[in-house]
Write a protein that holds these residues in place. Structure first.
Motif, PDB file in Angstrom:
ATOM      1  N   ALA A   1       0.861  -1.171   0.000  1.00  0.00           N
ATOM      2  CA  ALA A   1       0.000   0.000   0.000  1.00  0.00           C
ATOM      3  C   ALA A   1       0.899   1.222   0.000  1.00  0.00           C
ATOM      4  CB  ALA A   1      -0.923  -0.018   1.208  1.00  0.00           C
ATOM      5  N   CYS A   2       1.224   1.708  -1.182  1.00  0.00           N
ATOM      6  CA  CYS A   2       2.144   2.861  -1.356  1.00  0.00           C
ATOM      7  C   CYS A   2       3.482   2.625  -0.670  1.00  0.00           C
ATOM      8  CB  CYS A   2       1.506   4.138  -0.836  1.00  0.00           C
ATOM      9  SG  CYS A   2       0.281   4.807  -1.926  1.00  0.00           S
ATOM     10  N   ASP A   3       3.944   1.430  -0.643  1.00  0.00           N
ATOM     11  CA  ASP A   3       5.209   1.034  -0.022  1.00  0.00           C
ATOM     12  C   ASP A   3       5.259   1.296   1.482  1.00  0.00           C
ATOM     13  OD1 ASP A   3       6.289   0.039  -2.387  1.00  0.00           O
ATOM     14  OD2 ASP A   3       7.093   1.991  -2.963  1.00  0.00           O
ATOM     15  N   PHE A   4       4.115   1.516   2.119  1.00  0.00           N
ATOM     16  CA  PHE A   4       4.080   1.672   3.571  1.00  0.00           C
ATOM     17  C   PHE A   4       4.149   0.320   4.263  1.00  0.00           C
ATOM     18  CE2 PHE A   4       2.079   5.830   2.663  1.00  0.00           C
ATOM     19  CZ  PHE A   4       2.974   6.620   3.339  1.00  0.00           C
ATOM     20  N   PHE A   5       3.412  -0.656   3.741  1.00  0.00           N
ATOM     21  CA  PHE A   5       3.403  -1.990   4.324  1.00  0.00           C
ATOM     22  C   PHE A   5       3.004  -2.994   3.252  1.00  0.00           C
ATOM     23  CE2 PHE A   5      -0.456   0.303   5.474  1.00  0.00           C
ATOM     24  CZ  PHE A   5      -1.446  -0.458   4.858  1.00  0.00           C
ATOM     25  N   THR A   6       3.425  -4.223   3.472  1.00  0.00           N
ATOM     26  CA  THR A   6       3.117  -5.312   2.554  1.00  0.00           C
ATOM     27  C   THR A   6       1.720  -5.833   2.850  1.00  0.00           C
ATOM     28  OG1 THR A   6       5.451  -5.908   2.515  1.00  0.00           O
ATOM     29  CG2 THR A   6       3.905  -7.559   1.729  1.00  0.00           C
ATOM     30  N   ILE A   7       0.987  -6.097   1.803  1.00  0.00           N
ATOM     31  CA  ILE A   7      -0.363  -6.615   1.976  1.00  0.00           C
ATOM     32  C   ILE A   7      -0.283  -8.135   1.886  1.00  0.00           C
ATOM     33  CG2 ILE A   7      -2.714  -6.606   1.109  1.00  0.00           C
ATOM     34  CD1 ILE A   7      -2.014  -3.884  -0.186  1.00  0.00           C
ATOM     35  N   ASP A   8      -0.339  -8.761   3.051  1.00  0.00           N
ATOM     36  CA  ASP A   8      -0.330 -10.220   3.132  1.00  0.00           C
ATOM     37  C   ASP A   8      -1.032 -10.624   4.419  1.00  0.00           C
ATOM     38  OD1 ASP A   8       1.582  -9.421   4.942  1.00  0.00           O
ATOM     39  OD2 ASP A   8       3.222 -10.546   4.048  1.00  0.00           O
ATOM     40  N   MET A   9      -0.911 -11.865   4.785  1.00  0.00           N
ATOM     41  CA  MET A   9      -1.619 -12.348   5.972  1.00  0.00           C
ATOM     42  C   MET A   9      -1.070 -11.710   7.251  1.00  0.00           C
ATOM     43  SD  MET A   9      -3.978 -14.042   4.698  1.00  0.00           S
ATOM     44  CE  MET A   9      -4.744 -14.819   6.091  1.00  0.00           C
ATOM     45  N   ALA A  10       0.173 -11.308   7.253  1.00  0.00           N
ATOM     46  CA  ALA A  10       0.726 -10.638   8.430  1.00  0.00           C
ATOM     47  C   ALA A  10      -0.004  -9.318   8.688  1.00  0.00           C
ATOM     48  CB  ALA A  10       2.220 -10.399   8.249  1.00  0.00           C
ATOM     49  N   LEU A  11      -0.426  -8.646   7.629  1.00  0.00           N
ATOM     50  CA  LEU A  11      -1.209  -7.417   7.791  1.00  0.00           C
ATOM     51  C   LEU A  11      -2.543  -7.718   8.458  1.00  0.00           C
ATOM     52  CD1 LEU A  11      -1.770  -4.396   7.225  1.00  0.00           C
ATOM     53  CD2 LEU A  11      -2.726  -5.129   5.033  1.00  0.00           C
ATOM     54  N   LEU A  12      -3.165  -8.808   8.070  1.00  0.00           N
ATOM     55  CA  LEU A  12      -4.437  -9.195   8.677  1.00  0.00           C
ATOM     56  C   LEU A  12      -4.262  -9.469  10.165  1.00  0.00           C
ATOM     57  CD1 LEU A  12      -7.444  -9.964   8.299  1.00  0.00           C
ATOM     58  CD2 LEU A  12      -6.656 -12.279   7.844  1.00  0.00           C
ATOM     59  N   TYR A  13      -3.227 -10.218  10.512  1.00  0.00           N
ATOM     60  CA  TYR A  13      -2.972 -10.535  11.916  1.00  0.00           C
ATOM     61  C   TYR A  13      -2.657  -9.263  12.712  1.00  0.00           C
ATOM     62  CZ  TYR A  13      -2.355 -15.146   9.803  1.00  0.00           C
ATOM     63  OH  TYR A  13      -2.523 -16.293   9.085  1.00  0.00           O
ATOM     64  N   ALA A  14      -1.864  -8.378  12.128  1.00  0.00           N
ATOM     65  CA  ALA A  14      -1.517  -7.134  12.812  1.00  0.00           C
ATOM     66  C   ALA A  14      -2.751  -6.257  13.009  1.00  0.00           C
ATOM     67  CB  ALA A  14      -0.455  -6.381  12.018  1.00  0.00           C
ATOM     68  N   THR A  15      -3.615  -6.216  12.006  1.00  0.00           N
ATOM     69  CA  THR A  15      -4.831  -5.411  12.120  1.00  0.00           C
ATOM     70  C   THR A  15      -5.740  -5.945  13.215  1.00  0.00           C
ATOM     71  OG1 THR A  15      -4.692  -4.912   9.764  1.00  0.00           O
ATOM     72  CG2 THR A  15      -6.788  -4.474  10.825  1.00  0.00           C
ATOM     73  N   VAL A  16      -5.860  -7.260  13.314  1.00  0.00           N
ATOM     74  CA  VAL A  16      -6.674  -7.849  14.388  1.00  0.00           C
ATOM     75  C   VAL A  16      -6.086  -7.482  15.742  1.00  0.00           C
ATOM     76  CG1 VAL A  16      -7.373 -10.043  15.446  1.00  0.00           C
ATOM     77  CG2 VAL A  16      -7.602  -9.730  12.983  1.00  0.00           C
ATOM     78  N   GLY A  17      -4.779  -7.571  15.879  1.00  0.00           N
ATOM     79  CA  GLY A  17      -4.128  -7.242  17.145  1.00  0.00           C
ATOM     80  C   GLY A  17      -4.286  -5.781  17.521  1.00  0.00           C
ATOM     81  N   VAL A  18      -4.096  -4.890  16.555  1.00  0.00           N
ATOM     82  CA  VAL A  18      -4.213  -3.455  16.832  1.00  0.00           C
ATOM     83  C   VAL A  18      -5.660  -3.084  17.139  1.00  0.00           C
ATOM     84  CG1 VAL A  18      -3.963  -1.163  15.792  1.00  0.00           C
ATOM     85  CG2 VAL A  18      -2.157  -2.842  15.531  1.00  0.00           C
ATOM     86  N   THR A  19      -6.597  -3.690  16.421  1.00  0.00           N
ATOM     87  CA  THR A  19      -8.018  -3.423  16.685  1.00  0.00           C
ATOM     88  C   THR A  19      -8.386  -3.860  18.098  1.00  0.00           C
ATOM     89  OG1 THR A  19      -8.565  -3.684  14.344  1.00  0.00           O
ATOM     90  CG2 THR A  19     -10.379  -3.872  15.907  1.00  0.00           C
TER      91      THR A  19
END
Length: 176
Positions: A147-165
């Motif tokens: 996403a604009c070279d800010f972060f990679t879009i993969d399953m790690a993003l999903l896990y991180a989003t769940v944790g941050v939420t």
């Protein structure tokens, strides 16, 4: 018989050369998609995160008011809508991350398949030489969606989003 085998070998070598060109074109297309839609995906994921957090906050607020028997029609509707909206945004995030992750994994699986081809000795040195070129290309050109070279879009993003939420929900609930 020998001429027919030689012609087949040249056909295989030409096929590998064609696959090298196709792979390069697919890589270029994935990079074009990444650069064209990176900003939109960044905004979409930010929106999903914000909507997810607020929706689940309303669900937790509904559940705590349900436990304290402080319920009204508005509170019930708020809890139900929060749950539906939270689930729909979660599904969107899962679909975005899963599709990018699976596309990346499929592209990376090519190296494994090419290494299996190199192990076959019956295909000849010229064929193995072309396959090794292809392995070098595939190894150096990794398909990654960002996403604009800010972060990679993969399953790690999903896990991180769940944790941050979950972290934000705990913090919001404590400040209530």
């Amino acid at each position: 018989m020998h001429i027919q085998a030689q012609n087949q070998l040249f056909e295989h070598i030409d096929l590998v050369k064609t696959l090298i060109v196709y792979h390069l074109n697919l890589y270029n297309i994935s990079q074009l998609i990444n650069s064209a839609y990176g900003f939109q995906i960044l905004l979409c994921i930010m929106r999903i995160f914000i909507c997810q957090t607020t929706s689940y906050y309303f669900v937790i607020d509904f559940a705590t008011s349900e436990l304290s028997h402080d319920r009204s029609v508005a509170t019930s509707a708020q809890g139900l809508l929060g749950a539906c909206f939270g689930l729909s945004t979660s599904v969107k995030l899962i679909l975005i991350t899963l599709s990018c992750h699976l596309a990346r994994e499929e592209a990376n699986r090519t190296v494994f398949l090419l290494h299996k081809l190199v192990l076959r000795e019956d295909l000849g040195k010229d064929f193995n030489k072309e396959v090794k070129k292809f392995i070098s290309q595939v190894s150096n050109l990794k398909t990654i969606f960002t996403a604009c070279d800010f972060f990679t879009i993969d399953m790690a993003l999903l896990y991180a989003t769940v944790g941050v939420t979950c972290t934000y929900l705990i913090i919001f609930h404590q400040f209530k």
